[in-house]
Write a protein that holds these residues in place. Structure first.
Motif, mmCIF file in Angstrom:
data_model
loop_
_atom_site.group_PDB
_atom_site.id
_atom_site.type_symbol
_atom_site.label_atom_id
_atom_site.label_comp_id
_atom_site.label_asym_id
_atom_site.label_seq_id
_atom_site.Cartn_x
_atom_site.Cartn_y
_atom_site.Cartn_z
ATOM 1 N N UNK A 1 0.839 -1.204 0.000
ATOM 2 C CA UNK A 1 0.000 0.000 0.000
ATOM 3 C C UNK A 1 0.883 1.268 0.000
ATOM 4 N N UNK A 2 1.897 1.312 -0.858
ATOM 5 C CA UNK A 2 2.710 2.535 -0.958
ATOM 6 C C UNK A 2 1.870 3.608 -1.650
ATOM 7 N N UNK A 3 2.271 4.837 -1.423
ATOM 8 C CA UNK A 3 1.516 5.973 -1.951
ATOM 9 C C UNK A 3 1.864 6.165 -3.425
ATOM 10 N N UNK A 4 0.873 6.122 -4.303
ATOM 11 C CA UNK A 4 1.141 6.278 -5.734
ATOM 12 C C UNK A 4 1.291 7.758 -6.089
ATOM 13 N N UNK A 5 1.854 8.004 -7.271
ATOM 14 C CA UNK A 5 1.973 9.400 -7.749
ATOM 15 C C UNK A 5 0.595 10.041 -7.877
ATOM 16 N N UNK A 6 -0.333 9.254 -8.389
ATOM 17 C CA UNK A 6 -1.699 9.790 -8.559
ATOM 18 C C UNK A 6 -2.294 10.183 -7.208
ATOM 19 N N UNK A 7 -2.109 9.304 -6.231
ATOM 20 C CA UNK A 7 -2.647 9.610 -4.906
ATOM 21 C C UNK A 7 -2.003 10.883 -4.363
ATOM 22 N N UNK A 8 -0.692 11.013 -4.524
ATOM 23 C CA UNK A 8 -0.018 12.217 -4.011
ATOM 24 C C UNK A 8 -0.561 13.482 -4.672
ATOM 25 N N UNK A 9 -0.784 13.401 -5.982
ATOM 26 C CA UNK A 9 -1.343 14.570 -6.691
ATOM 27 C C UNK A 9 -2.719 14.926 -6.115
ATOM 28 N N UNK A 10 -3.480 13.913 -5.793
ATOM 29 C CA UNK A 10 -4.813 14.183 -5.220
ATOM 30 C C UNK A 10 -4.706 14.800 -3.814
ATOM 31 N N UNK A 11 -3.730 14.331 -3.053
ATOM 32 C CA UNK A 11 -3.510 14.939 -1.722
ATOM 33 C C UNK A 11 -3.137 16.415 -1.900
ATOM 34 N N UNK A 12 -2.249 16.670 -2.878
ATOM 35 C CA UNK A 12 -1.868 18.067 -3.186
ATOM 36 C C UNK A 12 -3.098 18.904 -3.518
ATOM 37 N N UNK A 13 -4.013 18.307 -4.254
ATOM 38 C CA UNK A 13 -5.230 19.039 -4.629
ATOM 39 C C UNK A 13 -6.092 19.332 -3.399
ATOM 40 N N UNK A 14 -6.011 18.460 -2.416
ATOM 41 C CA UNK A 14 -6.830 18.668 -1.207
ATOM 42 C C UNK A 14 -6.231 19.752 -0.308
ATOM 43 N N UNK A 15 -4.932 19.643 0.004
ATOM 44 C CA UNK A 15 -4.352 20.582 0.986
ATOM 45 C C UNK A 15 -3.552 21.718 0.331
ATOM 46 N N UNK A 16 -3.320 21.634 -0.957
ATOM 47 C CA UNK A 16 -2.474 22.647 -1.608
ATOM 48 C C UNK A 16 -1.015 22.216 -1.540
ATOM 49 N N UNK A 17 -0.244 22.517 -2.596
ATOM 50 C CA UNK A 17 1.121 21.976 -2.628
ATOM 51 C C UNK A 17 2.058 22.512 -1.538
ATOM 52 N N UNK A 18 1.864 23.724 -1.009
ATOM 53 C CA UNK A 18 2.783 24.118 0.082
ATOM 54 C C UNK A 18 2.580 23.290 1.352
ATOM 55 N N UNK A 19 1.439 22.619 1.442
ATOM 56 C CA UNK A 19 1.173 21.875 2.676
ATOM 57 C C UNK A 19 1.264 20.360 2.506
ATOM 58 N N UNK A 20 2.005 19.925 1.475
ATOM 59 C CA UNK A 20 2.363 18.505 1.461
ATOM 60 C C UNK A 20 3.692 18.347 0.746
ATOM 61 N N UNK A 21 4.382 17.274 1.096
ATOM 62 C CA UNK A 21 5.730 17.124 0.560
ATOM 63 C C UNK A 21 6.108 15.656 0.439
ATOM 64 N N UNK A 22 6.996 15.402 -0.546
ATOM 65 C CA UNK A 22 7.603 14.068 -0.643
ATOM 66 C C UNK A 22 9.126 14.152 -0.558
ATOM 67 N N UNK A 23 9.675 15.348 -0.296
ATOM 68 C CA UNK A 23 11.138 15.509 -0.266
ATOM 69 C C UNK A 23 11.726 14.700 0.896
#
Lengths: 461, 461
Positions: free
Chosen positions: A1-23
């Protein structure tokens, strides 16, 4: 159950890109807590409201990734680490105190409020929130609720659960619910509030809390008593309670703890003492003085070599600084710590202290014990270098033996730190299989797809 | 799911024929409780230990019959009545106090112990069990736990849940488990203990209880204050708490309640008074006297027309007799009672009292209000003849309106009586659908075949 790229993009859409990170350099900050172990999350998000959290959890069910909520990461059992990867939800931005209601003695807050900031805010209003874990300067209320934090004042005032009246929660399914009430009494439906408290972030994500407050006691008196032998110190603890005196704190430090703090803070603590009791009484000023008098004479009668009352609030606060410093200061002895928070019925503390002495002699390991003797809650620490595999093995054997003895005395393997990952292997020593199976069914009722904080509490089967 | 002859024979084999019956004249004794409604059970059994209960529940799953546990039947919401028939398990024979541990301030008991007998037993040892529902002379501890009973001392000491440390329980599946701990602290796994407390006999049958005790306060002082108007009485309640004074009880009676008791007991209560406050303080004797002094001057300052301190324990006990008599004495006015135990935040009691006045004027129904004003918990009663259908309809409309207003004020529709059958139709006023659905999943996790105390809490769908 690793986080997919698509899922991460959707998380970004929910909280906005300044408030999520994969670095990686940001993710690693959320890979650990105050317990052992380091587990890299796939991503980190910083939600600011319940709607965002609900959207993320709904997504997690749809996309199949794990979500692990986190306060300040001061937990002692690994509750906030993503052992199976996934998304960390850092709750610290939801840190507003929404209301302090003096008339009704309740407060409403978000979960990311720092415990000591909450103490300060309510005390300014003449009110009192008793739960005070040693990490209160950095722990969050949400984390305190998740673990059902205790602390020194529990002997008189109880633990976190005793102050939680109601919650707003996002369930693992994404559903948002309210639980409990805004009043002291309330018996409508099952007690979801107290089921969520102490569930270690596995049953829901708390987004709002209603807490019960008390009037701030008019006076607090603080004293120490030095004992040549640890046994007589803890026998005194029992005697105080037996006399019907319930001080507000009744803390114990053994010789190793005293030395450790003294090396660290140079406050003039007696390096050769067998044990120190740090005791507080509260109430109106006469009552406080009377209670301390009684306790002092009990301490002297039980062989205390020195009894001292703090003359000023600054002196009292220095003593508490010493007490709260122990856990961190122990690292002067060795790079790693195995830290357990057993509880035994108060009258059996002398037995557990003697058993710890025996284990120390038998293993030759460095051990320090301190804690909330008033509730029988002892923090038992082994300091070691975990690369010394022989020492590590001895330590694990000693811990298992101590847990067995604790349970034999009618105690519990965790008074306030929770099970998390560090104690999961020992869970079945205390919980019977029928209860464990029921707990798993409850987890399933909350979290049918198992997306929230997996790998915690339950032993691997 | 009626009880078959074969099933009854098997129950007989488990408990022995003297301890189970199907005779109508015996069954009818267990067809009702202190709430409205009469439902005949198919059979009644009197188990004496957990093994028998476990065997019966296992049989109930296999044979498909309902089981309803019952203490003394003093519950106010129909929790103990067999609404869908089946077997009543009368728990009163499991009535041993197993241990009172003075050193650790805990007691272990069976569930069938009468509450006041438990009070007497621990008080003899200088200990104190605060929960004291008005039914304490006949209610059982098991029933108190099932409903999370409150009572007058909750304002200072909290409710039943705050005193339950651990349980032994037979689950609806027949599994026997232990929950919780024997100590004040304990956070190992989910908090099944507090989930079971207040679950109204729907999640398990409690067979053993570990209760937390306190030292018995050295002194208790009792006073009354008479007010011309109910509003000023309840404003005084708020003011007492606002000043940081937490008395041990802070009870309110309106004019109808005062008259009712006076007619019944002829104690010389002022028939024309708008309201009476019955207040107790405890602590050491100086503290008690000081607290009562402060409260008395607050009462006078808020317009009390008379303030009186009970001179002897006998006088205090007569006042409590009056207070505890209200609920039964109300039947002098009409053959039926609709009895609700709403709670509002303390500062909003004046509003709810005014609303009750308005409802009384509007409907012309006989209403009496009394209760635990210190926690905002008001027992609101409508006395009527239910064969007067017009009155009954008005009463139901008034109750629904009062519930709406209670919730609007941030309150709850039940502070201590539970939902049972009488409040189930109103549950969704307070509980949101997501929480209700979760509660049903929890019920299923405990009771997959739905054999234990069916038809309670949840509204019919």
């Amino acid at each position: 159950m690793a986080l997919s790229d698509i899922a991460f993009k959707r998380i970004e859409a929910i909280v906005g890109s300044p408030r999520c990170t994969r670095r990686p350099e940001e993710r690693i900050c959320y890979a650990y807590d105050a317990a052992a172990g380091r587990f890299m999350p796939d991503a980190v998000a910083f939600p600011e409201n319940a709607a965002e959290i609900s959207a993320i959890l709904t997504l997690a069910n749809a996309e199949g990734f794990f979500v692990v909520p986190r306060g300040s990461g001061s937990g002692m059992s690994g509750g906030a680490v993503p052992v199976q990867g996934g998304l960390i939800l850092v709750m610290n931005r939801m840190n507003r105190i929404l209301a302090i209601d003096r008339e009704n003695l309740v407060a409403t807050t978000e979960p990311g409020v720092i415990t000591s900031a909450f103490h300060a805010a309510v005390e300014k209003e003449g009110l009192f929130y008793p739960p005070d874990p040693s990490s209160s300067d950095f722990s969050t209320l949400g984390g305190n609720l998740a673990e059902c934090a205790g602390g020194p004042r529990a002997v008189k005032y109880g633990v976190t659960r005793d102050y939680v009246l109601g919650l707003e929660v996002v369930l693992p399914t994404g559903d948002r619910i309210k639980t409990g009430v805004q009043t002291t009494k309330g018996v409508v439906g099952y007690d979801l509030t107290r089921l969520l408290v102490g569930s270690e972030g596995t049953l829901g994500i708390i987004t709002r809390v209603t807490l019960k407050l008390l009037p701030l006691p008019a006076s607090v008196g603080t004293m120490t008593a030095i004992f040549p032998l640890p046994e007589t110190a803890v026998e005194t603890v029992s005697e105080i309670i037996r006399r019907g005196i319930i001080p507000r704190t009744l803390e114990f430090m053994d010789n190793a703890s005293i030395r450790c703090v003294e090396n660290h803070l140079k406050m003039g603590l007696p390096m050769e003492a067998g044990a120190l009791l740090l005791i507080e009484a509260d109430g109106n000023s006469e009552e406080t003085a009377k209670t301390l008098d009684k306790i002092q004479s009990l301490c002297r009668g039980h062989g205390a070599s020195a009894v001292h009352t703090a003359a000023t609030p600054e002196e009292a606060s220095a003593l508490w600084k010493a007490r709260k410093a122990i856990s961190a200061a122990l690292f002067q002895y060795a790079p790693h710590k195995i830290n357990e928070d057993i509880v035994v019925p108060r009258s059996r503390i002398p037995q557990i202290i003697r058993r710890i002495e025996m284990l120390r002699e038998k293993t030759g390991l460095f051990m320090a014990s301190f804690g909330h003797a008033g509730d029988g809650n002892i923090h038992f620490n082994i300091m070691l270098d975990k690369s010394d595999l022989e020492a590590l093995k001895k330590a694990h054997t000693a811990v298992a033996a101590l847990f067995d003895y604790t349970l034999e005395l009618g105690g519990t393997i965790s008074g306030e730190h929770g099970i998390g990952i560090t104690k999961a292997p020992y869970l079945l020593k205390e919980i019977d299989p029928g209860a464990l199976s029921l707990m798993k069914r409850i987890k399933k009722a909350f979290d049918p797809n198992g997306i929230l904080n997996p790998g915690k509490i339950f032993p691997e089967s």
